[in-house]
Scaffold this motif. Structure first.
Motif, PDB file in Angstrom:
ATOM      1  N   PHE A 170       0.824  -1.202   0.000  1.00 53.40           N
ATOM      2  CA  PHE A 170       0.000   0.000   0.000  1.00 53.40           C
ATOM      3  C   PHE A 170       0.863   1.260   0.000  1.00 53.40           C
ATOM      4  O   PHE A 170       0.541   2.242  -0.668  1.00 53.40           O
ATOM      5  N   THR A 171       1.963   1.238   0.762  1.00 54.80           N
ATOM      6  CA  THR A 171       2.853   2.397   0.768  1.00 54.80           C
ATOM      7  C   THR A 171       3.479   2.604  -0.601  1.00 54.80           C
ATOM      8  O   THR A 171       3.577   3.740  -1.083  1.00 54.80           O
ATOM      9  N   LEU A 172       3.911   1.517  -1.236  1.00 54.64           N
ATOM     10  CA  LEU A 172       4.444   1.631  -2.595  1.00 54.64           C
ATOM     11  C   LEU A 172       3.405   2.213  -3.535  1.00 54.64           C
ATOM     12  O   LEU A 172       3.717   3.101  -4.345  1.00 54.64           O
ATOM     13  N   ALA A 173       2.163   1.755  -3.431  1.00 53.55           N
ATOM     14  CA  ALA A 173       1.106   2.259  -4.302  1.00 53.55           C
ATOM     15  C   ALA A 173       0.897   3.760  -4.114  1.00 53.55           C
ATOM     16  O   ALA A 173       0.637   4.493  -5.086  1.00 53.55           O
ATOM     17  N   GLN A 174       1.028   4.227  -2.881  1.00 51.92           N
ATOM     18  CA  GLN A 174       0.884   5.666  -2.626  1.00 51.92           C
ATOM     19  C   GLN A 174       1.998   6.466  -3.298  1.00 51.92           C
ATOM     20  O   GLN A 174       1.762   7.528  -3.875  1.00 51.92           O
ATOM     21  N   MET A 175       3.233   5.965  -3.212  1.00 53.33           N
ATOM     22  CA  MET A 175       4.347   6.655  -3.851  1.00 53.33           C
ATOM     23  C   MET A 175       4.213   6.623  -5.375  1.00 53.33           C
ATOM     24  O   MET A 175       4.514   7.598  -6.064  1.00 53.33           O
ATOM     25  N   GLN A 176       3.748   5.507  -5.887  1.00 53.66           N
ATOM     26  CA  GLN A 176       3.548   5.403  -7.339  1.00 53.66           C
ATOM     27  C   GLN A 176       2.421   6.306  -7.798  1.00 53.66           C
ATOM     28  O   GLN A 176       2.479   6.864  -8.899  1.00 53.66           O
ATOM     29  N   ILE A 185       6.328   9.549  -8.325  1.00 53.37           N
ATOM     30  CA  ILE A 185       7.703   9.901  -7.959  1.00 53.37           C
ATOM     31  C   ILE A 185       8.599   8.671  -7.822  1.00 53.37           C
ATOM     32  O   ILE A 185       9.800   8.814  -7.603  1.00 53.37           O
ATOM     33  N   TYR A 186       8.010   7.471  -7.962  1.00 53.95           N
ATOM     34  CA  TYR A 186       8.797   6.258  -7.706  1.00 53.95           C
ATOM     35  C   TYR A 186       9.644   5.886  -8.914  1.00 53.95           C
ATOM     36  O   TYR A 186       9.250   6.055 -10.062  1.00 53.95           O
ATOM     37  N   SER A 187      10.815   5.355  -8.630  1.00 54.17           N
ATOM     38  CA  SER A 187      11.783   5.038  -9.681  1.00 54.17           C
ATOM     39  C   SER A 187      11.316   3.884 -10.567  1.00 54.17           C
ATOM     40  O   SER A 187      10.812   2.867 -10.085  1.00 54.17           O
ATOM     41  N   ARG A 188      11.540   4.081 -11.856  1.00 55.17           N
ATOM     42  CA  ARG A 188      11.389   2.998 -12.828  1.00 55.17           C
ATOM     43  C   ARG A 188      12.679   2.835 -13.620  1.00 55.17           C
ATOM     44  O   ARG A 188      12.694   2.318 -14.729  1.00 55.17           O
ATOM     45  N   GLU A 189      13.769   3.283 -13.004  1.00 53.09           N
ATOM     46  CA  GLU A 189      15.068   3.244 -13.668  1.00 53.09           C
ATOM     47  C   GLU A 189      15.543   1.801 -13.861  1.00 53.09           C
ATOM     48  O   GLU A 189      15.376   0.958 -12.988  1.00 53.09           O
ATOM     49  N   LEU A 227      11.977   3.664  -1.981  1.00 51.19           N
ATOM     50  CA  LEU A 227      11.748   3.496  -0.544  1.00 51.19           C
ATOM     51  C   LEU A 227      12.821   2.620   0.084  1.00 51.19           C
ATOM     52  O   LEU A 227      13.293   1.655  -0.523  1.00 51.19           O
ATOM     53  N   GLY A 228      13.177   2.954   1.312  1.00 52.87           N
ATOM     54  CA  GLY A 228      14.079   2.122   2.099  1.00 52.87           C
ATOM     55  C   GLY A 228      13.569   2.034   3.523  1.00 52.87           C
ATOM     56  O   GLY A 228      12.728   2.841   3.940  1.00 52.87           O
ATOM     57  N   GLU A 229      14.035   1.029   4.257  1.00 56.11           N
ATOM     58  CA  GLU A 229      13.642   0.940   5.664  1.00 56.11           C
ATOM     59  C   GLU A 229      14.869   1.017   6.547  1.00 56.11           C
ATOM     60  O   GLU A 229      15.987   0.683   6.132  1.00 56.11           O
TER      61      GLU A 229
END
Length: 394
Positions: free
Chosen positions: A192-198, A202-206, A226-228
């Motif tokens: 869910f957090t990844l989905a929010q960033m996407q 702003i999330y990397s697709r490099e 994202l990192g933890e």
């Protein structure tokens, strides 16, 4: 009268680089990144995951006391990092010191799990509420360490950890606490957090050698990853024999809210916080700025413009660590602080390998660390090389 100087006497961290400052420093000297895939089921996105050795320590921790098995991962990471810091500082159990450990998102994994159970059955476990409150982090750290001092948790988005340092400095300068443990913890690697960033785009697709192109002015796409991780810093008043570095100045500012992200094109809040942290120190004395630089096009550029506005022709070297470990949100500031202390202690600059021709300073005496988050909340911490070490090297 000059404000009371504050010594950093220990740092404990848990990050994609491993446990503690020694392990982290060796990893920083490695020019490669520590980002991997596989953290998000069904999505090949990059992330800064913790190594297996940290996973083993988390398993040991949850098995050590029955109540720890019910804690969120963010709380457990904070406990691990805080134990490292307090042991390094030589603080014993039952000593009085304050604790301020914050988080941007808090009990992300546990909250999502409980909400999923509620969606399916309409019921939640009895401890769902107390185990997902933000205050849970500092409270459990204080309980684990046996301190009787004040325990504070807060969320000020990505500047959370450095705001904790602001609080610690204020408590020590006021004389209301003899020592303070400050930091941040974040466990955001959930779907869910990844989905929010996407959703923010702003999330990397490099697919290049470096998934996060933090501070690269030529990037054409956003590249946040994202990192933890978690980090805790032990603060003590005055010049301490065990000092790793001295907090020379602190700065903070908030921009007027114009958007949910609320960072102007020239990051006015960062300009103000950096100038406040510098105080009477000439800008040309600063050797390095460790930028917040999440890897987004607008965010990185705004911060670079802010640094240029503050330093002008006396631009210091600029670096970051998010290209290497990802963006740990509320914990990111203290992990940047760890990099700064490592550079001061080892007198070695850690640059960004894909930025060719960037400035590389020699002797390091002053490093400025930035953090800024959604809502335009900026913090800058000016670190000075520990005076005892500086005298030794002079």
């Amino acid at each position: 009268m000059a404000p009371l100087e504050i010594s950093i006497t220990a740092i404990g961290t848990v990050s994609p680089l491993g446990f503690g400052a020694d392990c982290s420093w060796q990893a920083y000297r490695d020019p490669g990144h520590y980002l991997t895939r596989g953290a998000f089921p069904g999505d090949p996105a990059w992330a800064g995951q913790l190594p297996d050795v940290v996973g083993e320590a988390l398993s040991d921790l949850t098995g050590s006391r029955p109540e720890y098995a019910a804690l969120d991962r963010s709380v457990l990471l904070a406990i691990l990092a805080s134990r490292i810091a307090v042991k390094q500082a030589g603080w014993g159990r039952d000593e009085k010191f304050g604790v301020n450990i914050g988080s941007s998102r808090g009990a992300t994994g546990l909250f999502e799990r409980y909400f999923g159970e509620y969606s399916q059955s309409g019921r939640v476990p009895s401890l769902a509420s107390p185990s997902t409150t933000l205050g849970n982090i500092a409270s459990w750290v204080a309980q684990d360490l046996g301190t009787s001092g004040p325990g504070l948790s807060h969320s000020i988005t990505c500047s959370t950890a450095l705001h904790a340092l602001l609080n610690g400095v204020a408590w020590l300068r006021s004389g209301m606490a003899p020592r303070f443990l400050c930091g941040g913890s974040e466990a955001p690697l959930t779907g869910f957090t990844l989905a929010q960033m996407q959703a923010l785009k702003i999330y990397s697709r490099e697919e290049t050698g470096f998934p996060c192109l933090s501070l690269d002015p030529s990037k054409t796409n956003n590249s946040m990853v994202l990192g933890e991780g978690a980090g805790s810093v032990c603060l003590e008043p005055g010049i301490h024999p065990r000092s790793l570095a001295t907090i020379r100045g602190v700065g903070y500012a908030t921009e007027k809210l114009k958007h949910a992200v609320s960072l102007s094109a020239d990051a006015a809040c960062l300009q103000e916080s950096m100038r406040l942290a510098l105080g009477d120190l000439p800008a040309g004395e600063v050797d390095v700025v460790i930028a917040h630089a999440p890897g987004t096009r607008k965010g990185d550029l705004a911060e670079l413009r802010a640094i240029e506005a503050v330093f002008g022709a006396e631009m210091p070297a600029v670096t970051s660590n998010k290209w290497k470990i990802g963006h740990t949100l509320g914990a990111s500031g203290v992990l940047s602080l760890e990099l700064a202390v490592g550079m001061l202690l080892n007198q070695e600059f850690i640059g960004i390998p894909f930025l060719e021709g960037a400035k590389r300073p020699g002797r390091l005496d002053y490093i400025l660390v930035n953090a800024v988050g959604f809502g335009g909340n900026a913090v800058s911490i000016l670190l000075e090389r520990a005076k005892i070490q500086a005298q030794t090297l002079s």
